[in-house]
Design a protein around this motif. Structure first.
Motif, mmCIF file in Angstrom:
data_model
loop_
_atom_site.group_PDB
_atom_site.id
_atom_site.type_symbol
_atom_site.label_atom_id
_atom_site.label_comp_id
_atom_site.label_asym_id
_atom_site.label_seq_id
_atom_site.Cartn_x
_atom_site.Cartn_y
_atom_site.Cartn_z
ATOM 1 N N LEU A 106 0.824 -1.207 0.000
ATOM 2 C CA LEU A 106 0.000 0.000 0.000
ATOM 3 C C LEU A 106 0.856 1.253 0.000
ATOM 4 O O LEU A 106 0.610 2.198 -0.771
ATOM 5 C CB LEU A 106 -0.917 -0.013 1.225
ATOM 6 N N ALA A 107 1.895 1.282 0.839
ATOM 7 C CA ALA A 107 2.727 2.470 0.955
ATOM 8 C C ALA A 107 3.478 2.759 -0.337
ATOM 9 O O ALA A 107 3.445 3.874 -0.862
ATOM 10 C CB ALA A 107 3.710 2.303 2.120
ATOM 11 N N PHE A 108 4.147 1.747 -0.873
ATOM 12 C CA PHE A 108 4.962 1.993 -2.064
ATOM 13 C C PHE A 108 4.103 2.082 -3.329
ATOM 14 O O PHE A 108 4.519 2.723 -4.299
ATOM 15 C CB PHE A 108 6.024 0.903 -2.195
ATOM 16 N N GLY A 109 2.937 1.456 -3.321
ATOM 17 C CA GLY A 109 2.046 1.644 -4.457
ATOM 18 C C GLY A 109 1.547 3.077 -4.550
ATOM 19 O O GLY A 109 1.588 3.699 -5.620
ATOM 20 N N ALA A 153 13.730 6.727 -11.983
ATOM 21 C CA ALA A 153 13.497 5.879 -10.807
ATOM 22 C C ALA A 153 12.024 5.609 -10.548
ATOM 23 O O ALA A 153 11.688 4.670 -9.807
ATOM 24 C CB ALA A 153 14.115 6.516 -9.565
ATOM 25 N N ALA A 154 11.130 6.415 -11.131
ATOM 26 C CA ALA A 154 9.700 6.288 -10.823
ATOM 27 C C ALA A 154 9.140 4.901 -11.115
ATOM 28 O O ALA A 154 8.376 4.364 -10.297
ATOM 29 C CB ALA A 154 8.905 7.356 -11.581
ATOM 30 N N PRO A 155 9.482 4.240 -12.241
ATOM 31 C CA PRO A 155 8.890 2.914 -12.484
ATOM 32 C C PRO A 155 9.346 1.835 -11.516
ATOM 33 O O PRO A 155 8.747 0.758 -11.483
ATOM 34 C CB PRO A 155 9.357 2.588 -13.919
ATOM 35 N N PHE A 156 10.399 2.092 -10.735
ATOM 36 C CA PHE A 156 10.952 1.058 -9.861
ATOM 37 C C PHE A 156 10.493 1.193 -8.414
ATOM 38 O O PHE A 156 10.899 0.398 -7.568
ATOM 39 C CB PHE A 156 12.485 1.098 -9.912
ATOM 40 N N VAL A 157 9.670 2.204 -8.121
ATOM 41 C CA VAL A 157 9.236 2.390 -6.732
ATOM 42 C C VAL A 157 8.339 1.240 -6.293
ATOM 43 O O VAL A 157 8.572 0.610 -5.240
ATOM 44 C CB VAL A 157 8.519 3.743 -6.573
ATOM 45 N N LEU A 158 7.323 0.938 -7.064
ATOM 46 C CA LEU A 158 6.425 -0.159 -6.702
ATOM 47 C C LEU A 158 7.136 -1.517 -6.726
ATOM 48 O O LEU A 158 6.950 -2.308 -5.780
ATOM 49 C CB LEU A 158 5.215 -0.180 -7.624
ATOM 50 N N PRO A 159 7.948 -1.855 -7.740
ATOM 51 C CA PRO A 159 8.683 -3.133 -7.676
ATOM 52 C C PRO A 159 9.581 -3.243 -6.450
ATOM 53 O O PRO A 159 9.711 -4.328 -5.867
ATOM 54 C CB PRO A 159 9.502 -3.138 -8.971
ATOM 55 N N GLY A 173 8.957 -1.873 -3.558
ATOM 56 C CA GLY A 173 8.048 -2.179 -2.455
ATOM 57 C C GLY A 173 7.572 -3.617 -2.474
ATOM 58 O O GLY A 173 7.462 -4.262 -1.423
ATOM 59 N N LEU A 174 7.300 -4.156 -3.663
ATOM 60 C CA LEU A 174 6.890 -5.555 -3.764
ATOM 61 C C LEU A 174 8.012 -6.491 -3.309
ATOM 62 O O LEU A 174 7.750 -7.506 -2.646
ATOM 63 C CB LEU A 174 6.478 -5.881 -5.200
ATOM 64 N N ALA A 175 9.247 -6.128 -3.674
ATOM 65 C CA ALA A 175 10.384 -6.951 -3.225
ATOM 66 C C ALA A 175 10.510 -6.910 -1.712
ATOM 67 O O ALA A 175 10.749 -7.944 -1.059
ATOM 68 C CB ALA A 175 11.667 -6.456 -3.896
#
Length: 408
Positions: free
Chosen positions: A72-75, A372-378, A380-382
Motif C-alpha cells: 500500500l505504501a509503495f504503491g 526511478a519512478a517505475p521502480f518504486v512499486l517493484p 516495495g513488492l520486493a
C-alpha cells in the motif's frame, strides 16, 4: 383529535419535519459502529501490542500486516511520484516548447509585417530589389516555429487542426504581401493589399496614424470575431497555458495518494521496528537479515519526497514564466535584441524566457533519480516479499518446535 389529524397531515417529526427519523438514526449509528470496528481492526493489525500476545498469533498478524502495508505504501508513493515526475516532463518537453514556438511565430510575423510595410513604403525599391532579408528570414522562422509546435506533441487533435489552419493562413498572408510587392509603384493597390494582409494578421483595425509605427498594437480578439492569425495563435497559447497551470497545480488524487502513502509508511516503519523488537525478545534473534533487507526501500523515501517537492516547486515557478511568454514578449523587444546583441539579454525576450523555463524545470529535480519512478512499486513488492518470507519462515520454525506439546 389533533389539528394535524383533522387536516389530514402528519405529526411533526414523523416524516422529516423535526427530529430525524428513527431509521436514519439507526443507519448512522450502524455506519459509525462499522467504521469504528474497521479502524480498530486496522489499528490492531498495523500496530499490535506484544503484551499478553501469543507468539503464533503475533507472527500470523505480522505476516499479513507488514506485506500489505508495504504494498500500500509503495504503491501510493510510486503513483504520486510518477505523476509529479510526468507533469514535469510534460511541461519541460512539450508544453513549454510549444508556448515558446507560438511566441516566436507571433513575434516573427509582426516583425515581417513591419519590414514589409517599411520596404514597400519606398515606391519602386521593393519591386526592383525585393523585400528585405529580415522579412524573408522572419517569415521562414514563423513557419518553422509553427511546424515545431505541431510536432511537439503538446496539442490535441482539434488544436493541431487549428494550427494547420494558421499555417495555411500564413501562406495566404505572404501571398498578399507578394501582391503588394508586385504593385509597389501603385500606391493605391499597394496600400489596399497591405491593409488586407494586415487584417489577416490582426483583427483589430489599424488607424492611419499607426502606419508611422512599424509595430502597431494588435490586441487579440476572442469569441466569434477571432479569425485572424494572431487571434488563433493567442487562443492556442491560452489553451496551452491553462493546461500547463493544471499540470503544475497539486492534484486532488496526488494529495490523497501522498496522504495514504505517508500514513502507511509511518505504520510500516513502526511495525517493522516493533517486529524486530519482538523477535529479539521472544526468539533471541538479534538481527534478521531478511527484515533488514526489507527496510532498505524505506531509505529511498526521503529522497523521493524531496525530489517530488522540488519538481512541484519548479512547476509552480514555470507558470508565471509561461504567462510572460504570451503577455510580455513583443516585436519591439525581439527587434532590439536582434539589432543590438551587445546590449545584454532583455528579460522580456523569448529566448531569455525560454532559457529560464528550461533552467527552472531542469534544476527542479534530483538528477540521479531520473528514471526511478517505475521502480518504486517493484522495490516495495520486493520488500513485501522479503518481509513475508522471513515471517513465514520464523512462524513455521516456531510451530515445528512448539508442536511436541509446548504451549505457545
Amino acid at each position: 383529535m389533533t389539528g394535524a389529524a383533522r387536516h389530514g397531515g402528519t405529526p411533526r417529526g414523523a416524516d422529516g419535519g423535526g427530529a430525524p427519523p428513527a431509521r436514519l438514526r439507526r443507519t448512522v449509528r450502524g455506519a459509525v459502529a462499522v467504521a469504528a470496528e474497521l479502524a480498530r481492526r486496522f489499528w490492531r493489525y498495523a500496530w499490535p501490542s506484544t503484551a499478553g500476545r501469543r507468539n503464533r498469533a503475533y507472527l500470523r498478524e505480522r505476516l499479513v500486516a507488514l506485506p500489505l502495508l508495504t504494498v500500500l505504501a509503495f504503491g501510493a508513493l510510486g503513483w504520486a511520484y510518477a505523476d509529479v515526475r510526468d507533469d514535469s516532463a510534460q511541461l519541460r518537453d512539450r508544453l513549454a516548447p510549444a508556448l515558446v514556438g507560438l511566441a516566436h511565430a507571433k513575434a516573427s510575423l509582426f516583425i515581417a509585417q513591419g519590414e514589409a510595410e517599411e520596404n514597400l513604403d519606398e515606391a519602386g525599391a521593393a519591386e526592383l530589389g525585393g523585400l528585405s532579408e529580415r522579412y524573408r528570414t522572419r517569415v521562414a522562422r514563423a513557419t518553422q516555429s509553427l511546424n515545431q509546435v505541431t510536432r511537439s506533441g503538446a496539442l490535441t487533435v482539434a488544436e493541431e487542426q487549428e494550427l494547420r489552419v494558421v499555417s495555411a493562413l500564413v501562406v495566404d498572408y505572404t501571398g498578399w504581401i507578394g501582391r503588394a510587392q508586385g504593385h509597389a509603384d501603385d500606391a493605391v493597390l499597394r496600400d489596399a493589399e497591405l491593409t488586407y494582409a494586415r487584417s489577416m494578421l490582426c483583427s483589430a483595425p489599424v488607424a492611419t496614424a499607426d502606419r508611422q509605427d512599424r509595430y502597431p498594437p494588435c490586441p487579440p480578439t476572442t469569441g466569434s470575431a477571432a479569425t485572424s492569425i494572431v487571434d488563433r495563435i493567442a487562443g492556442l497559447e491560452r489553451q496551452l497555458r491553462d493546461r500547463l497551470a493544471d499540470r503544475a497545480a497539486w492534484g486532488g488524487s496526488v494529495l490523497a495518494a501522498a496522504a495514504v502513502a505517508g500514513l502507511a509508511l509511518v505504520l510500516l516503519a513502526v511495525g517493522l521496528w516493533r517486529t524486530v523488537l519482538f523477535l529479539r525478545r521472544r526468539f533471541r534473534i538479534r538481527l534478521s537479515i531478511p527484515l533488514a533487507a526489507a527496510t532498505l526501500p524505506l531509505l529511498a523515501v526521503p529522497f523521493l519526497t524531496a525530489d517530488a517537492l522540488l519538481a512541484q516547486h519548479a512547476q509552480a515557478a514555470s507558470v508565471p514564466l509561461a504567462a510572460s511568454l504570451a503577455e510580455r514578449t513583443s516585436p519591439e523587444t525581439e527587434t532590439i535584441a536582434e539589432e543590438r546583441p551587445f546590449d545584454g539579454p532583455d528579460p522580456r525576450s523569448v529566448e531569455v524566457l525560454e532559457s529560464r523555463i528550461d533552467a527552472t524545470l531542469s534544476d527542479g529535480r534530483l538528477a540521479f533519480l531520473d528514471g526511478a519512478a517505475p521502480f518504486v512499486l517493484p522495490a516495495g513488492l520486493a520488500g513485501a516479499a522479503l518481509a513475508g518470507g522471513a515471517l513465514h519462515a520464523y512462524r513455521r520454525e516456531y510451530l515445528v518446535v512448539a508442536r511436541p506439546g509446548a504451549v505457545a
